[in-house]
Design a protein around this motif. Structure first.
Motif, mmCIF file in Angstrom:
data_model
loop_
_atom_site.group_PDB
_atom_site.id
_atom_site.type_symbol
_atom_site.label_atom_id
_atom_site.label_comp_id
_atom_site.label_asym_id
_atom_site.label_seq_id
_atom_site.Cartn_x
_atom_site.Cartn_y
_atom_site.Cartn_z
ATOM 1 N N ALA A 1 64.835 -50.823 -140.798
ATOM 2 C CA ALA A 1 64.857 -49.894 -139.776
ATOM 3 C C ALA A 1 64.236 -48.681 -140.336
ATOM 4 O O ALA A 1 63.574 -48.009 -139.564
ATOM 5 C CB ALA A 1 66.504 -49.520 -139.508
ATOM 6 N N TYR A 2 64.253 -48.467 -141.456
ATOM 7 C CA TYR A 2 63.529 -47.236 -142.065
ATOM 8 C C TYR A 2 61.821 -47.490 -141.947
ATOM 9 O O TYR A 2 61.407 -46.390 -141.711
ATOM 10 C CB TYR A 2 63.993 -47.021 -143.492
ATOM 11 N N GLY A 3 61.650 -48.619 -142.179
ATOM 12 C CA GLY A 3 60.418 -49.026 -141.986
ATOM 13 C C GLY A 3 59.824 -48.943 -140.573
ATOM 14 O O GLY A 3 58.470 -48.468 -140.543
ATOM 15 N N ASN A 4 60.517 -49.270 -139.691
ATOM 16 C CA ASN A 4 59.948 -49.134 -138.490
ATOM 17 C C ASN A 4 60.212 -47.821 -138.012
ATOM 18 O O ASN A 4 59.248 -47.408 -137.152
ATOM 19 C CB ASN A 4 61.152 -49.906 -137.439
ATOM 20 N N LYS A 5 61.021 -46.879 -138.575
ATOM 21 C CA LYS A 5 60.830 -45.417 -137.969
ATOM 22 C C LYS A 5 59.696 -44.796 -138.733
ATOM 23 O O LYS A 5 58.988 -44.003 -138.003
ATOM 24 C CB LYS A 5 62.159 -44.576 -138.842
ATOM 25 N N ILE A 6 59.250 -45.085 -139.934
ATOM 26 C CA ILE A 6 58.036 -44.499 -140.584
ATOM 27 C C ILE A 6 56.844 -45.195 -139.833
ATOM 28 O O ILE A 6 55.825 -44.056 -139.362
ATOM 29 C CB ILE A 6 57.996 -45.092 -141.915
ATOM 30 N N LEU B 1 54.078 -42.697 -137.614
ATOM 31 C CA LEU B 1 52.492 -42.843 -137.978
ATOM 32 C C LEU B 1 51.846 -42.979 -136.658
ATOM 33 O O LEU B 1 50.919 -42.620 -136.439
ATOM 34 C CB LEU B 1 52.389 -44.055 -139.158
ATOM 35 N N ARG B 2 52.350 -44.124 -135.692
ATOM 36 C CA ARG B 2 51.867 -44.203 -134.466
ATOM 37 C C ARG B 2 51.870 -42.860 -133.569
ATOM 38 O O ARG B 2 50.840 -42.731 -132.896
ATOM 39 C CB ARG B 2 52.513 -45.420 -133.746
ATOM 40 N N ASP B 3 52.857 -42.024 -133.757
ATOM 41 C CA ASP B 3 52.949 -40.842 -132.869
ATOM 42 C C ASP B 3 52.215 -40.056 -133.311
ATOM 43 O O ASP B 3 51.264 -39.114 -132.668
ATOM 44 C CB ASP B 3 54.400 -40.311 -133.068
#
Length: 117
Positions: A101-106, A110-112
């Motif tokens: 979940a932390y990796g998905n948030k990062i 980055l995409r944003d």
């Protein structure tokens, strides 16, 4: 050094076996979506920290999964005893793995950031 290799090898075996036991032997619906991501062993192989993840982000589902794993601990240890050739099966401690979940948030951040440029 050899002891570290053995703990890693035993941890990988326990990870593989627990995943298989959860899929085939444990019939509790609370643990149906649980995947074991890592197992860390103590040096004397007396205790294993079993890290798991669940697809749902709901806090109630996470709590249900933790409760289901604690209830299934006896079944899991019994099946590990049947499948592994060890003198003593380690005590299991289940810990929620938040690294995915932390990796998905990062990744989303980055995409944003990239889309704002």
């Amino acid at each position: 050094m050899a002891n570290s290799f053995r703990t890693d090898r035993v941890g990988m075996e326990i990870k593989r076996e627990v995943n298989e036991i959860l899929q085939k032997k444990v019939r509790d619906p609370r643990v149906s979506g649980v995947t074991i991501t890592d197992v860390q062993m103590l040096g004397d192989l007396s205790m294993a920290k079993v890290y798991y993840t669940i697809m749902s982000d709901l806090a109630s589902d996470n709590q249900k999964a933790q409760t289901g794993l604690e209830k299934a601990k006896g079944t899991i240890k019994r099946e590990l005893g049947r499948n592994l050739q060890m003198y003593k099966i380690p005590d299991l401690t289940f810990i929620k793995d938040d690294s995915i979940a932390y990796g998905n948030k990062i990744d989303q951040m980055l995409r944003d950031l990239e889309s704002k440029k």
